[in-house]
Design a protein around this motif. Structure first.
Motif, PDB file in Angstrom:
ATOM      1  N   GLU A  41       0.825  -1.219   0.000  1.00  0.00           N
ATOM      2  CA  GLU A  41       0.000   0.000   0.000  1.00  0.00           C
ATOM      3  C   GLU A  41       0.854   1.262   0.000  1.00  0.00           C
ATOM      4  O   GLU A  41       0.542   2.247  -0.680  1.00  0.00           O
ATOM      5  CB  GLU A  41      -0.929  -0.011   1.216  1.00  0.00           C
ATOM      6  CG  GLU A  41      -2.038  -1.058   1.127  1.00  0.00           C
ATOM      7  CD  GLU A  41      -2.837  -1.162   2.420  1.00  0.00           C
ATOM      8  OE1 GLU A  41      -3.952  -1.720   2.386  1.00  0.00           O
ATOM      9  OE2 GLU A  41      -2.348  -0.687   3.480  1.00  0.00           O
ATOM     10  N   VAL A  42       1.941   1.243   0.748  1.00  0.00           N
ATOM     11  CA  VAL A  42       2.788   2.437   0.869  1.00  0.00           C
ATOM     12  C   VAL A  42       3.654   2.653  -0.368  1.00  0.00           C
ATOM     13  O   VAL A  42       3.835   3.788  -0.820  1.00  0.00           O
ATOM     14  CB  VAL A  42       3.677   2.321   2.129  1.00  0.00           C
ATOM     15  CG1 VAL A  42       4.736   3.419   2.150  1.00  0.00           C
ATOM     16  CG2 VAL A  42       2.821   2.389   3.386  1.00  0.00           C
ATOM     17  N   ALA A  44       3.346   1.146  -3.558  1.00  0.00           N
ATOM     18  CA  ALA A  44       2.774   0.940  -4.898  1.00  0.00           C
ATOM     19  C   ALA A  44       2.763   2.218  -5.730  1.00  0.00           C
ATOM     20  O   ALA A  44       2.803   2.170  -6.960  1.00  0.00           O
ATOM     21  CB  ALA A  44       1.363   0.372  -4.788  1.00  0.00           C
ATOM     22  N   GLN A  45       2.734   3.361  -5.074  1.00  0.00           N
ATOM     23  CA  GLN A  45       2.707   4.630  -5.798  1.00  0.00           C
ATOM     24  C   GLN A  45       3.945   4.828  -6.666  1.00  0.00           C
ATOM     25  O   GLN A  45       3.942   5.629  -7.604  1.00  0.00           O
ATOM     26  CB  GLN A  45       2.612   5.790  -4.806  1.00  0.00           C
ATOM     27  CG  GLN A  45       3.789   5.869  -3.846  1.00  0.00           C
ATOM     28  CD  GLN A  45       3.658   6.975  -2.825  1.00  0.00           C
ATOM     29  OE1 GLN A  45       3.487   8.128  -3.197  1.00  0.00           O
ATOM     30  NE2 GLN A  45       3.720   6.626  -1.542  1.00  0.00           N
ATOM     31  N   HIS A  46       5.006   4.098  -6.388  1.00  0.00           N
ATOM     32  CA  HIS A  46       6.239   4.229  -7.163  1.00  0.00           C
ATOM     33  C   HIS A  46       6.220   3.394  -8.439  1.00  0.00           C
ATOM     34  O   HIS A  46       7.136   3.499  -9.251  1.00  0.00           O
ATOM     35  CB  HIS A  46       7.440   3.823  -6.300  1.00  0.00           C
ATOM     36  CG  HIS A  46       7.633   4.695  -5.097  1.00  0.00           C
ATOM     37  ND1 HIS A  46       8.197   5.950  -5.168  1.00  0.00           N
ATOM     38  CD2 HIS A  46       7.283   4.506  -3.801  1.00  0.00           C
ATOM     39  CE1 HIS A  46       8.220   6.490  -3.972  1.00  0.00           C
ATOM     40  NE2 HIS A  46       7.664   5.639  -3.111  1.00  0.00           N
ATOM     41  N   ALA A  48       5.161   3.094 -11.842  1.00  0.00           N
ATOM     42  CA  ALA A  48       4.638   4.037 -12.838  1.00  0.00           C
ATOM     43  C   ALA A  48       3.668   3.395 -13.816  1.00  0.00           C
ATOM     44  O   ALA A  48       2.725   4.038 -14.275  1.00  0.00           O
ATOM     45  CB  ALA A  48       5.799   4.684 -13.597  1.00  0.00           C
ATOM     46  N   THR A  50       0.628   1.781 -14.841  1.00  0.00           N
ATOM     47  CA  THR A  50      -0.684   1.672 -14.183  1.00  0.00           C
ATOM     48  C   THR A  50      -1.184   0.240 -14.143  1.00  0.00           C
ATOM     49  O   THR A  50      -1.710  -0.223 -13.117  1.00  0.00           O
ATOM     50  CB  THR A  50      -1.718   2.561 -14.896  1.00  0.00           C
ATOM     51  OG1 THR A  50      -1.263   3.910 -14.875  1.00  0.00           O
ATOM     52  CG2 THR A  50      -3.069   2.482 -14.210  1.00  0.00           C
ATOM     53  N   ARG A  53       0.800  -1.665 -11.564  1.00  0.00           N
ATOM     54  CA  ARG A  53       0.464  -1.216 -10.206  1.00  0.00           C
ATOM     55  C   ARG A  53      -0.875  -1.798  -9.764  1.00  0.00           C
ATOM     56  O   ARG A  53      -1.005  -2.310  -8.649  1.00  0.00           O
ATOM     57  CB  ARG A  53       0.429   0.310 -10.142  1.00  0.00           C
ATOM     58  CG  ARG A  53       0.138   0.824  -8.728  1.00  0.00           C
ATOM     59  CD  ARG A  53       0.218   2.342  -8.638  1.00  0.00           C
ATOM     60  NE  ARG A  53      -0.816   3.000  -9.437  1.00  0.00           N
ATOM     61  CZ  ARG A  53      -0.602   3.677 -10.553  1.00  0.00           C
ATOM     62  NH1 ARG A  53       0.626   3.782 -11.054  1.00  0.00           N
ATOM     63  NH2 ARG A  53      -1.595   4.260 -11.193  1.00  0.00           N
ATOM     64  N   GLU A  54      -1.870  -1.727 -10.620  1.00  0.00           N
ATOM     65  CA  GLU A  54      -3.189  -2.253 -10.268  1.00  0.00           C
ATOM     66  C   GLU A  54      -3.154  -3.759 -10.073  1.00  0.00           C
ATOM     67  O   GLU A  54      -3.813  -4.299  -9.175  1.00  0.00           O
ATOM     68  CB  GLU A  54      -4.197  -1.863 -11.339  1.00  0.00           C
ATOM     69  CG  GLU A  54      -4.495  -0.365 -11.366  1.00  0.00           C
ATOM     70  CD  GLU A  54      -5.420   0.044 -12.502  1.00  0.00           C
ATOM     71  OE1 GLU A  54      -5.676  -0.810 -13.389  1.00  0.00           O
ATOM     72  OE2 GLU A  54      -5.887   1.200 -12.498  1.00  0.00           O
ATOM     73  N   GLU A  57      -1.438  -4.421  -6.652  1.00  0.00           N
ATOM     74  CA  GLU A  57      -2.318  -4.059  -5.540  1.00  0.00           C
ATOM     75  C   GLU A  57      -3.453  -5.067  -5.387  1.00  0.00           C
ATOM     76  O   GLU A  57      -3.771  -5.498  -4.271  1.00  0.00           O
ATOM     77  CB  GLU A  57      -2.886  -2.664  -5.760  1.00  0.00           C
ATOM     78  CG  GLU A  57      -1.858  -1.548  -5.588  1.00  0.00           C
ATOM     79  CD  GLU A  57      -2.416  -0.180  -5.934  1.00  0.00           C
ATOM     80  OE1 GLU A  57      -1.991   0.816  -5.312  1.00  0.00           O
ATOM     81  OE2 GLU A  57      -3.282  -0.092  -6.836  1.00  0.00           O
ATOM     82  N   VAL A 169       7.156  -3.908  -5.668  1.00  0.00           N
ATOM     83  CA  VAL A 169       7.072  -2.505  -5.232  1.00  0.00           C
ATOM     84  C   VAL A 169       8.352  -2.061  -4.532  1.00  0.00           C
ATOM     85  O   VAL A 169       8.801  -0.916  -4.707  1.00  0.00           O
ATOM     86  CB  VAL A 169       5.835  -2.251  -4.335  1.00  0.00           C
ATOM     87  CG1 VAL A 169       4.550  -2.554  -5.106  1.00  0.00           C
ATOM     88  CG2 VAL A 169       5.890  -3.041  -3.036  1.00  0.00           C
ATOM     89  N   HIS A 173      10.866   0.897  -5.890  1.00  0.00           N
ATOM     90  CA  HIS A 173      11.154   2.002  -4.969  1.00  0.00           C
ATOM     91  C   HIS A 173      12.656   2.142  -4.757  1.00  0.00           C
ATOM     92  O   HIS A 173      13.201   3.255  -4.801  1.00  0.00           O
ATOM     93  CB  HIS A 173      10.452   1.746  -3.629  1.00  0.00           C
ATOM     94  CG  HIS A 173      10.787   2.756  -2.584  1.00  0.00           C
ATOM     95  ND1 HIS A 173      11.487   2.422  -1.440  1.00  0.00           N
ATOM     96  CD2 HIS A 173      10.537   4.092  -2.502  1.00  0.00           C
ATOM     97  CE1 HIS A 173      11.637   3.507  -0.696  1.00  0.00           C
ATOM     98  NE2 HIS A 173      11.078   4.531  -1.312  1.00  0.00           N
TER      99      HIS A 173
END
Length: 213
Positions: A41-42, A44-46, A48, A50, A53-54, A57, A169, A173
């Motif tokens: 969760e922390v 996954a924003q890294h 890029a 999409t 990432r989805e 997650e 992830v 990161h």
């Protein structure tokens, strides 16, 4: 085989550490799969891409739904936390370079012993021929040394999926904040391969195979 030997080594390590105690093992690590969903969760924003990432997650959330239901029935003890083919030593060429020792105790922590096996199993998925079914000898070998409970069997493959998501992830990161780290950047393709293979079969299918090894 080397696959089975890695499972045996993970099982032996769990048995050896079963009664080990030290003040330093009670800590929060991103590699401890008890915190795996939070790590995804922390970080996954890294990611890029999409789609990736989805996918990561969703896989982590799906795995945790199973793990969370079983968590109270999973034993806890000190584990090595990183028994992969990068952290083993092998006997000589004349015996086929079979893994028979471990290095790097930097991730030593208190966690689930079945997570020790999940980490080892996930490392097998990056290799040529490392399809999910090819990991079964490692699981059987672990079980022969350190028997898995029914709850641990049900949690195992979801933990493999969660470990794969954490690798993706965390790797992205690390590469983002340390672009000169060749080890981190070169591992990204391997980590994505591990994730793809961990998720290519429904966890129910793999759990069914594990139940009957």
């Amino acid at each position: 085989t080397r696959v089975a030997a890695l499972g045996t080594l993970a099982g032996r390590t769990c048995r050896a550490l079963a009664d080990f105690e030290h003040a330093g093992v009670d800590r929060v690590l991103q590699w401890d799969l008890r915190h795996g969903l939070r790590t995804v969760e922390v970080l996954a924003q890294h990611v890029a891409d999409t789609h990736r990432r989805e996918a990561v997650e969703a896989a982590a959330e799906g795995a945790w739904r199973v793990i969370g239901e079983l968590a109270d029935d999973l034993p806890v003890q000190v584990i090595h936390g990183d028994i992969t083919d990068d952290n083993v030593v092998c006997s000589g060429l004349d015996s086929g370079r079979i893994p028979d020792g471990i290095i790097d105790f930097g991730d030593l922590t208190r966690s689930w012993p079945v997570a020790e096996l999940a980490v080892a199993v996930s490392s097998l998925l990056r290799h040529e021929g490392g399809e999910p079914a090819a990991t079964l000898p490692a699981i059987a070998a672990f079980h022969a040394v350190r028997p898995l409970s029914s709850a641990e069997i049900e949690a195992l493959w979801p933990l493999v999926v969660l470990r794969a998501a954490v690798l993706v992830v965390s790797g992205i990161h690390q590469a983002a904040i340390d672009a000169d780290n060749a080890y981190a950047t070169e591992a990204l393709d391997y980590e994505w391969r591990i994730f793809q293979r961990a998720t290519e079969l429904p966890t129910e299918v793999m759990t069914g195979q594990i139940r009957h090894f």
